[in-house]
Design an enzyme around this catalytic site. Structure first.
Site, mmCIF file in Angstrom:
data_model
loop_
_atom_site.group_PDB
_atom_site.id
_atom_site.type_symbol
_atom_site.label_atom_id
_atom_site.label_comp_id
_atom_site.label_asym_id
_atom_site.label_seq_id
_atom_site.Cartn_x
_atom_site.Cartn_y
_atom_site.Cartn_z
ATOM 1 C CD GLU A 91 -2.777 -1.387 2.334
ATOM 2 O OE1 GLU A 91 -3.898 -1.878 2.180
ATOM 3 O OE2 GLU A 91 -2.312 -1.108 3.447
ATOM 4 C CB CYS A 118 3.630 -1.795 13.429
ATOM 5 S SG CYS A 118 3.693 -1.633 11.635
ATOM 6 C CB CYS A 336 1.724 5.982 10.984
ATOM 7 S SG CYS A 336 2.762 7.138 10.166
HETATM 8 N N1 SAH Z 1 9.843 0.390 9.268
HETATM 9 C C1 SAH Z 1 10.064 1.781 9.328
HETATM 10 C C2 SAH Z 1 9.159 2.574 8.402
HETATM 11 C C3 SAH Z 1 7.727 2.134 8.316
HETATM 12 S S1 SAH Z 1 6.760 2.377 9.768
HETATM 13 C C4 SAH Z 1 9.941 2.278 10.748
HETATM 14 O O1 SAH Z 1 9.547 1.505 11.605
HETATM 15 O O2 SAH Z 1 10.301 3.414 10.986
HETATM 16 C C5 SAH Z 1 6.435 4.117 9.677
HETATM 17 C C6 SAH Z 1 6.109 4.782 11.013
HETATM 18 O O3 SAH Z 1 4.826 4.375 11.505
HETATM 19 C C7 SAH Z 1 7.099 4.408 12.122
HETATM 20 O O4 SAH Z 1 7.492 5.533 12.860
HETATM 21 C C8 SAH Z 1 6.273 3.489 12.967
HETATM 22 O O5 SAH Z 1 6.782 3.389 14.244
HETATM 23 C C9 SAH Z 1 4.916 4.134 12.887
HETATM 24 N N2 SAH Z 1 3.822 3.275 13.340
HETATM 25 C C10 SAH Z 1 3.739 1.938 13.258
HETATM 26 N N3 SAH Z 1 2.570 1.506 13.795
HETATM 27 C C11 SAH Z 1 1.914 2.603 14.226
HETATM 28 C C12 SAH Z 1 0.636 2.819 14.840
HETATM 29 N N4 SAH Z 1 -0.176 1.807 15.110
HETATM 30 N N5 SAH Z 1 0.279 4.081 15.136
HETATM 31 C C13 SAH Z 1 1.091 5.131 14.831
HETATM 32 N N6 SAH Z 1 2.282 4.998 14.230
HETATM 33 C C14 SAH Z 1 2.700 3.749 13.926
HETATM 34 FE FE1 SF4 Z 2 8.174 -2.044 12.967
HETATM 35 FE FE2 SF4 Z 2 8.299 -0.328 10.888
HETATM 36 FE FE3 SF4 Z 2 8.221 -2.986 10.477
HETATM 37 FE FE4 SF4 Z 2 6.052 -1.743 11.391
HETATM 38 S S1 SF4 Z 2 7.016 -1.444 9.408
HETATM 39 S S2 SF4 Z 2 6.902 -3.701 12.136
HETATM 40 S S3 SF4 Z 2 6.968 -0.164 12.686
HETATM 41 S S4 SF4 Z 2 9.829 -1.856 11.518
#
Ligand code: SAH
Ligand code: SF4
Length: 344
Positions: A91, A118, A336
């Site tokens: 996505e 996440c 996010c």
């Molecule tokens: N893997 C990378 C980039 C993708 S996640 C990372 O972890 O940074 C992008 C952002 O969304 C990250 O800052 C992550 O911590 C945040 N994120 C993940 N799950 C979330 C949620 N349920 N609510 C708000 N932000 C979230």
């Molecule tokens: Fe963690 Fe980023 Fe992977 Fe989600 S996308 S599991 S926040 S590392």
């Protein structure tokens, strides 16, 4: 199996053409159709002779992506489900904020890191996206910005599905095409790569002089708490991350961004704010306080407004630059961490 032509370099294509007794300059023209003009079939390459188009077609394929489903949120956020050549989907999201148009793009199908908050983390990592598949998301979302809101794309964030630093070479190649005259010519200052924190890859980003903005998903500033929500912390302690980030700053001289989701009664006390302050104070930085977007079967809740305000005031009084990021596109699971929330 035919090779995806966007995984080879212009030089490799030249060599192929020479071997087939064709002119090497054709390679440059083909590359331009593939990247700058984002064509998805050889047939559309008007200045390439029919015989060369056929030659390419019988030796290579173009694994482009297609939009499969588009959802528009009441706040104008647009989420697109992209179908990949092998049937997987990822996505990408367009987030309009007045004139600012941000594309949030994915770098992997799923993610191997299993952060507890996440939705993407509940899927396994199926595979890395190719540079072309990452690039295509920007091409689609850029067109959506123009067609729906009549604005150019202003920013790109690698904050969709997946951990960009675990798909390093393809991500770097995508940045190269996005930011050079070979592709979209977008300024590196407009691109942010977000990582859950892999110290040695952060150093590599600096050594390779990539020059994009870097955001660290911090979310807790003590190892004990961070490891509870982000298993990647076990092998990348806060101390090692701090060293890597200082190194990054010393080489790149770019303000760092820390992302911090406030979870109710978990990381939202003044003690937590103190830890956050002492972690971030070493280099010029800003902190994005992120509203938690609930996911299915999630075990966390977002903080109350009151606690959030206390937390923020404490840091502001210390001189920390803070931005509060309210979620966008929540009604369509485009916020996010919600990508892949409603999938089997
Ligand atoms: N893997 C990378 C980039 C993708 S996640 C990372 O972890 O940074 C992008 C952002 O969304 C990250 O800052 C992550 O911590 C945040 N994120 C993940 N799950 C979330 C949620 N349920 N609510 C708000 N932000 C979230
Ligand atoms: Fe963690 Fe980023 Fe992977 Fe989600 S996308 S599991 S926040 S590392």
């Amino acid at each position: 199996m035919k090779k995806d032509i966007r995984t080879i370099s212009s030089t490799e294509l030249e060599e192929f053409l020479l071997k087939k007794n064709q002119k090497s300059f054709v390679a440059k023209q083909v590359m331009e159709w593939l990247w700058k003009k984002s064509k998805t079939s050889f047939e559309e390459m008007k200045n390439i002779s029919k015989s060369n188009r056929e030659l390419l077609d019988s030796n290579y394929i173009i694994n482009s992506i297609d939009s499969e489903e588009i959802q528009v949120s009441s706040d104008k956020t647009i989420k697109t489900k992209f179908k990949l050549f092998d049937g997987y989907t990822v996505e990408g999201v367009l987030i309009p904020q007045n004139k600012r148009m941000t594309a949030c793009i994915s770098s992997q199908v799923g993610c191997s890191l299993s952060c507890k908050f996440c939705a993407t983390g509940t899927m396994d990592r199926k595979r890395n996206l190719s540079a072309g598949e990452i690039y295509d998301q920007v091409v689609h979302i850029r067109r959506q910005a123009k067609e729906n809101y009549n604005f150019s794309l202003s920013n790109i964030v690698y904050m969709g599905m997946g951990e960009p630093l675990l798909n390093y070479s393809n991500v770097i190649q995508s940045i190269d095409y996005l930011t050079s005259s070979k592709g979209l010519n977008i300024s590196k200052r407009r691109i942010t790569l977000s990582t859950s924190g892999i110290s040695k890859m952060i150093k590599k980003l600096a050594d390779d002089n990539i020059g994009v903005n870097l955001a660290l998903s911090l979310h807790a500033a003590s190892d004990e708490k961070r490891n509870q929500i982000m298993p990647i912390g076990e092998s990348n302690s806060l101390n090692s991350l701090k060293k890597a980030l200082k190194y990054y700053y010393s080489k790149m001289k770019k303000q760092l961004t820390y992302e911090y989701i406030l979870f109710n009664d978990f990381n939202d006390s003044i003690e937590d704010a103190k830890n956050l302050y002492s972690f971030t104070k070493h280099t010029p930085s800003k902190v994005n306080i992120i509203e938690y977007n609930p996911i299915d079967n999630g075990q966390y809740e977002k903080s109350s407004e009151l606690k959030m305000n206390h937390f923020i005031s404490f840091l502001e009084n210390k001189g920390v630059v803070i931005k509060v990021r309210r979620s966008r596109g929540k009604d369509i699971d485009a916020a996010c961490g919600q990508l892949a929330n409603k999938k089997a």
